[in-house]
Design an enzyme around this catalytic site. Structure first.
Site, PDB file in Angstrom:
ATOM      1  N   CYS A 566       0.802  -1.233   0.000  1.00  0.00           N
ATOM      2  CA  CYS A 566       0.000   0.000   0.000  1.00  0.00           C
ATOM      3  C   CYS A 566       0.835   1.284   0.000  1.00  0.00           C
ATOM      4  O   CYS A 566       0.628   2.168   0.814  1.00  0.00           O
ATOM      5  CB  CYS A 566      -1.022   0.019   1.134  1.00  0.00           C
ATOM      6  SG  CYS A 566      -0.369   0.156   2.797  1.00  0.00           S
ATOM      7  N   TYR A 610      -1.215   4.194   1.800  1.00  0.00           N
ATOM      8  CA  TYR A 610      -2.364   4.530   0.958  1.00  0.00           C
ATOM      9  C   TYR A 610      -2.250   5.962   0.448  1.00  0.00           C
ATOM     10  O   TYR A 610      -3.239   6.606   0.118  1.00  0.00           O
ATOM     11  CB  TYR A 610      -3.699   4.340   1.686  1.00  0.00           C
ATOM     12  CG  TYR A 610      -4.200   2.907   1.739  1.00  0.00           C
ATOM     13  CD1 TYR A 610      -3.326   1.836   1.594  1.00  0.00           C
ATOM     14  CD2 TYR A 610      -5.542   2.619   1.926  1.00  0.00           C
ATOM     15  CE1 TYR A 610      -3.767   0.533   1.667  1.00  0.00           C
ATOM     16  CE2 TYR A 610      -6.000   1.308   1.997  1.00  0.00           C
ATOM     17  CZ  TYR A 610      -5.104   0.269   1.861  1.00  0.00           C
ATOM     18  OH  TYR A 610      -5.553  -1.029   1.921  1.00  0.00           O
ATOM     19  N   TRP A 628      -3.645   5.678   6.317  1.00  0.00           N
ATOM     20  CA  TRP A 628      -3.644   4.246   6.602  1.00  0.00           C
ATOM     21  C   TRP A 628      -2.363   3.847   7.326  1.00  0.00           C
ATOM     22  O   TRP A 628      -2.352   2.917   8.130  1.00  0.00           O
ATOM     23  CB  TRP A 628      -3.793   3.453   5.313  1.00  0.00           C
ATOM     24  CG  TRP A 628      -3.923   1.970   5.522  1.00  0.00           C
ATOM     25  CD1 TRP A 628      -5.070   1.262   5.705  1.00  0.00           C
ATOM     26  CD2 TRP A 628      -2.862   1.009   5.571  1.00  0.00           C
ATOM     27  NE1 TRP A 628      -4.788  -0.082   5.863  1.00  0.00           N
ATOM     28  CE2 TRP A 628      -3.442  -0.260   5.788  1.00  0.00           C
ATOM     29  CE3 TRP A 628      -1.474   1.101   5.458  1.00  0.00           C
ATOM     30  CZ2 TRP A 628      -2.687  -1.427   5.887  1.00  0.00           C
ATOM     31  CZ3 TRP A 628      -0.715  -0.063   5.561  1.00  0.00           C
ATOM     32  CH2 TRP A 628      -1.317  -1.306   5.780  1.00  0.00           C
ATOM     33  N   TYR A 828     -10.732  -5.696  -5.046  1.00  0.00           N
ATOM     34  CA  TYR A 828      -9.864  -5.017  -4.092  1.00  0.00           C
ATOM     35  C   TYR A 828      -8.464  -5.625  -4.129  1.00  0.00           C
ATOM     36  O   TYR A 828      -8.294  -6.829  -4.019  1.00  0.00           O
ATOM     37  CB  TYR A 828     -10.464  -5.140  -2.702  1.00  0.00           C
ATOM     38  CG  TYR A 828      -9.731  -4.428  -1.601  1.00  0.00           C
ATOM     39  CD1 TYR A 828      -9.442  -3.067  -1.685  1.00  0.00           C
ATOM     40  CD2 TYR A 828      -9.349  -5.105  -0.454  1.00  0.00           C
ATOM     41  CE1 TYR A 828      -8.791  -2.406  -0.659  1.00  0.00           C
ATOM     42  CE2 TYR A 828      -8.705  -4.455   0.583  1.00  0.00           C
ATOM     43  CZ  TYR A 828      -8.417  -3.102   0.474  1.00  0.00           C
ATOM     44  OH  TYR A 828      -7.773  -2.458   1.503  1.00  0.00           O
ATOM     45  N   HIS A 829      -7.456  -4.754  -4.294  1.00  0.00           N
ATOM     46  CA  HIS A 829      -6.047  -5.144  -4.386  1.00  0.00           C
ATOM     47  C   HIS A 829      -5.708  -5.798  -5.721  1.00  0.00           C
ATOM     48  O   HIS A 829      -4.797  -6.627  -5.797  1.00  0.00           O
ATOM     49  CB  HIS A 829      -5.639  -6.059  -3.234  1.00  0.00           C
ATOM     50  CG  HIS A 829      -5.534  -5.370  -1.914  1.00  0.00           C
ATOM     51  ND1 HIS A 829      -5.493  -6.042  -0.708  1.00  0.00           N
ATOM     52  CD2 HIS A 829      -5.459  -4.057  -1.599  1.00  0.00           C
ATOM     53  CE1 HIS A 829      -5.395  -5.177   0.287  1.00  0.00           C
ATOM     54  NE2 HIS A 829      -5.379  -3.957  -0.230  1.00  0.00           N
ATOM     55  N   HIS A 916      -3.979  -0.398  -5.734  1.00  0.00           N
ATOM     56  CA  HIS A 916      -5.204   0.138  -5.127  1.00  0.00           C
ATOM     57  C   HIS A 916      -5.971   1.053  -6.092  1.00  0.00           C
ATOM     58  O   HIS A 916      -6.431   2.130  -5.721  1.00  0.00           O
ATOM     59  CB  HIS A 916      -4.865   0.876  -3.843  1.00  0.00           C
ATOM     60  CG  HIS A 916      -4.371  -0.039  -2.757  1.00  0.00           C
ATOM     61  ND1 HIS A 916      -3.071  -0.502  -2.724  1.00  0.00           N
ATOM     62  CD2 HIS A 916      -5.003  -0.591  -1.691  1.00  0.00           C
ATOM     63  CE1 HIS A 916      -2.919  -1.297  -1.669  1.00  0.00           C
ATOM     64  NE2 HIS A 916      -4.076  -1.387  -1.027  1.00  0.00           N
TER      65      HIS A 916
END
Length: 974
Positions: A566, A610, A628, A828-829, A916
């Site tokens: 991230c 993030y 994050w 997601y991811h 992301h």
């Protein structure tokens, strides 16, 4: 009192009764919503696998945490219907929770669980809240279902994805009555496995009592075309005939049939409610097989019956499921094969261990459903032990629709010898001509490896092992190798919707990716672990994919002390990949393409994760946000100088203006900013907040509000793509108001940038076909934008509402076109980037630990429609034979390009990076000024503004009159 279960206060439940079993079950419906999109139907609901059958419980055992004498757990498997299991209530009542564990003695591939409550008419002890778990060893459990059962006597059915298991555990957490008592009862349980396959429809002729005429024609044949988006409908233009409506199938010859499956139309209107199914040998005299009523939802419907032989089958609709009118419609209708018997697959290998007195390594062990046995290549006599490659070929004895394969390494404690690393999987219909369906590298562990690919019709599968995952020797081994077989073959979409290539297996879940300058390879990484994040222990699992050779090579990075999960990612002018922040939130790591090494960079002044970052027109890097990681809030901008390797703060660029109104607060509100570098080292912030901003980065920096993104809402985990940097054009698409637990939007806007610090023009262009978040969008050489993956309802680590249909945005008419569906969710991811050959690499999704079904250790490559001719054949691509200058290109200079055939236009796309759903490196520059200076020799002018052509590595495409691009030439613009 043996044989009786007596509860003296309210009820007298007897364990032995006679009853009539409830027969009706249905698949659970899915609530699919598309926000502001144009439709409420989700064609991603699978047609395949909708009619599981009960496994034979002979030899099984079942245990429970508690039972009342006379109501032992073995009654759950006796199939008498008049007995039940009940937890102890006399003399003392056993407390909740309660559980039962079924041991099937061998592993099976299962996909469903059924529970029949006690059938004496009493609801006493009915289970309410519950979980369903499975296990291979009885120790490590994977949850496959949960919820609350209704307080009635109907059979309860829970379906889940195919999974290999020996043990099944049901845990009751509450009673459905909620009267304060803690005992529970269950009459019977069943465990479900795959269905009979669908019959081939190649020779079918179908007719209906009514079809809708032109211009909105919906013919009967559209219910057997394997396309969920087309459908048959009775007439609704001008006149609608009344019920009943019939759909008749002529199979051409008498065939054994065991069921019918029905998928409703992509509209609410026309769903079949009450129905009958009949058969005939001559098409004139009919006899009824069965009848029933289907629920008013968009789930696939299945009606099974005892195998019967007939040439003609007729489905008659007696009502519309929602009483919306006299129309009947169907997207897909299939018949199930009633002739199928249990078939023993056969296997051929290059080598097996049969000489050891201590170890049975025969190939058949990998097909026996028992993870405790295994196949291994010969090893007992080292002198004759064969080396790699090794192969394992399965003959399934018949042709099936095959969508994947599962590989379980040997499960011997402390012995990983023979774990397969690099591998190749092929399919064949005749055992002679083979098609590659997957390749890659598996992680060196004992976990089940699941490989999915687009449907192939095949009788044979061949797994070729190329290396041992741990480098321990020349052996290969497998506890289980299982084909993933579907009941319905999904015909590939036409090439006008693009084509998906083979699956590429990785030894990790690719959560971040970057196209590597100078080599055009793809470097990917996950976190400190291959399939989960969290520890931040200073290492990262990475891998490199070579698109030319197809090889995947793993590397574990520890020297930078950086868990790179991230982060912000940027490609520098010289082609270094700068990764800043993440799970070790203060760290910076730099990938050096020439040496394929990671080296540490300067530490961030404000630890963050993030965050987003962008390479600027002056070569610096700007990063902002990221609560994050590190402390919450205050993640104001920093500026990185790649030459001096120094981060400095930009206090004039606070994070506050970029915040969304996420309900989780600052932890989510400053994540994943959409950043675009422009003139004079400025940065435009396009989202995901609805408020937009300009940042200047010189000195202390400054911030200028740039208005709102039209009438759009906050769009966290949506996308923004600069598809024309010369005109300052940005497409924004999708997202959700909250990071997690929110419905998504299909909103689409075009932002047109003016000079820095001015308010841009925002043009709403309506909606895409699907609302989505956690998707990825990639700009193509021709200026179109491919939108891949995502979910309809934003939920991290979930594939529940996956959108499997990509869309292609065309800036000429602002239209969205649905592309060929994916076989693997990308949510997601997940990541997606453009490759130098004009194809799109998409990978990953998940990173949620062992057993998480949202983990996808793989990638696929999408070939856009511009690589095919109108007749579906592969287009001939122009070829760039030389360029001058051939490496370093100054801003504002001309490039001389020689091709092997005539071309019309040129464009450049900057090397991309993604994590992301953010890719701040990619942008496209159309090269409008081109001059013909000879036969197939062209001179093109690179714009002089570094805010348009961000200095660094670019891929240069030439496109012919048909729009087909060349494989790109690689240049470095300075």
């Amino acid at each position: 009192m043996i044989g009786l279960c007596v509860f003296t206060s309210l009820l007298l439940p007897l364990c032995l009764i006679s009853h009539t079993e409830a027969l009706s079950t249905k698949l659970p419906s899915r609530d699919i919503r598309t926000g502001t999109g144009p439709e409420t139907y989700d064609p991603t609901v699978p047609v395949a696998g909708i009619a599981p059958t009960k496994l034979n419980p002979a030899g099984w055992t079942v245990t429970a945490d508690s039972f009342q004498p006379g109501c032992e757990p073995q009654h759950l498997l006796d199939s008498t219907g008049g007995t039940w299991w009940e937890t102890q209530f006399n003399p003392d009542m056993a407390p909740l929770p309660h559980n039962i564990v079924v041991d099937m003695q061998n592993s099976h591939v299962i996909n469903g669980f059924q529970l029949l409550p006690r059938q004496d008419g009493s609801p006493s002890g009915n289970i309410g809240q519950h979980t369903i778990e499975v296990s291979l060893d009885g120790n490590t459990w994977t949850q496959v279902g949960s919820g609350t059962y209704a307080n009635n006597q109907a059979r309860k059915t829970t379906f889940f994805q195919n999974i290999s298991a020996r043990y099944v555990r049901l845990t009751a957490q509450s009673t459905a009555e909620d009267l304060g008592y803690s005992y529970v009862t269950v009459g019977e349980i069943n465990i479900l496995s795959g269905p009979d396959p669908a019959l081939p429809r190649d020779n079918w002729k179908v007719t209906a009592d009514s079809e809708n005429p032109l211009p909105n024609q919906h013919r009967a044949v559209e219910a057997i075309d394997s396309a969920a988006t087309t459908y048959w409908s009775t007439q609704f233009n001008g006149y609608s005939p009344a019920f009943p409506h019939s759909f008749t199938i002529d199979q051409g010859s008498a065939t054994a049939v065991s069921g019918l499956t029905y998928l409703g139309p992509p509209t609410l209107q026309g769903r079949v409610g009450q129905y009958t199914i009949e058969k005939s040998t001559d098409g004139s005299t009919w006899s009824q097989i069965t009848s029933g009523t289907w629920a008013d939802d968009n789930a696939p419907k299945s009606t099974e019956f005892s195998a019967t032989t007939a040439r003609y089958i007729r489905l008659t609709a007696l009502s519309e499921a929602g009483s919306r009118g006299p129309i009947t419609a169907a997207s897909e209708i299939n018949l199930l094969d009633g002739s199928r018997q249990a078939i023993d697959f056969t296997v051929t290998v290059d080598s097996e261990e049969t000489t050891s007195a201590d170890e049975d390594g025969r190939a058949v062990n990998a097909l026996d459903g028992n993870p405790a046995t295994f196949w291994t290549t010969q090893w007992n006599n080292v002198a004759i032990a064969p080396g790699y490659p090794h192969f394992f070929k399965i003959d399934m004895q018949a042709s099936y629709a095959v969508r994947g394969m599962k590989y379980l390494p040997r499960q011997t404690p402390g012995n990983s010898q023979g774990n397969i690393g690099q591998h190749l999987i092929e399919a064949s219909s005749d055992g002679k001509s083979w098609t590659v369906v997957a390749r890659g590298t598996w992680e060196d562990d004992a976990q089940m490896k699941t490989v999915n690919w687009r449907d192939v019709q095949a009788r044979y599968l061949r797994l070729t092992a190329l290396t041992e995952a741990g480098g321990r020797g020349p052996w290969a081994a497998a506890a289980e190798i299982q084909p993933i077989i579907q009941s319905t073959y999904m015909t590939p979409s036409p090439e006008s919707q693009g084509r998906w290539g083979e699956t590429i297996d990785f030894p990790l879940v690719p959560v971040a990716a970057a196209l590597v300058p100078s080599t055009s390879e793809v470097v990917v990484w996950s976190a400190w672990n291959a399939d989960k994040y969290g520890d931040g222990n200073g290492r990262t699992i990475t891998a490199t994919f070579n698109p030319t050779s197809g090889l995947v090579t793993q590397s574990i990075v520890t020297n930078t002390g950086h868990d790179m999960f991230c982060p912000g990612i940027s490609l520098t002018t010289s082609g270094l990949i700068v990764v800043a922040g993440g799970n070790n939130a203060e760290k910076t790591s730099i990938y050096h393409p020439d040496t394929h090494t990671w080296l540490p960079g300067a530490q961030l002044l404000l630890p963050r994760g993030y965050n987003s970052q962008a390479t600027l027109s002056n070569g610096g890097i700007f990063t902002i946000g990221g609560s994050w990681g590190g402390a919450l809030g205050g993640k104001n901008a920093e500026y990185y100088d790649p030459i001096t390797n120094v981060w400095t703060l930009r206090p004039g660029c606070p994070a506050t203006p970029i915040l969304t109104n996420d309900r989780q607060g600052i932890y989510r509100q400053d994540n994943h900013a959409w950043l675009f570098a422009r003139e004079n080292a400025s940065v435009f912030h396009a989202g995901p907040s609805k408020n937009m901003n300009w940042f200047t980065t010189s000195g202390d920096g400054s911030t200028t509000p740039a208005g709102t993104r039209g009438n759009d809402v906050d769009a966290m985990n949506g996308n923004a793509v600069m598809y024309d940097a010369v005109a300052g054009k940005i497409l924004t698409i999708g997202g959700a108001v909250d990071y997690d637990g929110a419905f998504t939007t299909s909103n689409a806007n075009i932002i047109t940038l003016g000079p820095p610090n001015t308010t841009p023009t925002v043009t709403p262009i309506g909606s895409a076909h699907y609302a989505r978040a956690f998707h990825n969008s990639v700009v193509l050489p021709d200026g179109k934008v491919l939108i891949i993956g995502g979910v309809n309802y934003a939920r991290i680590f979930s594939d529940d509402t996956s959108i499997l249909y990509p869309e292609l945005f065309n800036p000429v008419d602002n239209a969205f076109t649905v592309m060929a569906p994916m076989s693997i969710p990308r949510n997601y991811h997940s990541v997606a980037i453009l490759l130098a050959d004009g194809t799109v690499f998409t990978a990953g999704g998940g990173l949620c630990g062992v057993g998480c079904t949202a983990n996808h250790y793989d990638a696929q490559i999408f070939r856009p429609p511009y690589l095919f001719n109108s007749d579906q054949s592969v287009a001939v691509r122009p070829k760039i034979t030389s360029i001058s200058p051939d490496r370093i290109v100054p801003l504002g200079s001309a490039i001389t390009v020689t091709t092997d055939s005539a071309v019309m236009v040129f464009s450049m796309v900057r090397f991309g990076s993604a994590t992301h759903s953010v890719n701040t490196d990619q942008r496209r520059v159309p090269l409008m000024s081109s001059t013909v200076v000879g036969t197939n020799v062209y001179q093109v002018l690179v714009p002089s503004e570094p805010g348009v052509v961000i200095p660094g590595w670019w891929i240069l495409f030439a496109m012919n009159a048909q729009g087909t691009p060349s494989v790109a030439a690689t240049i470095n613009v300075q």
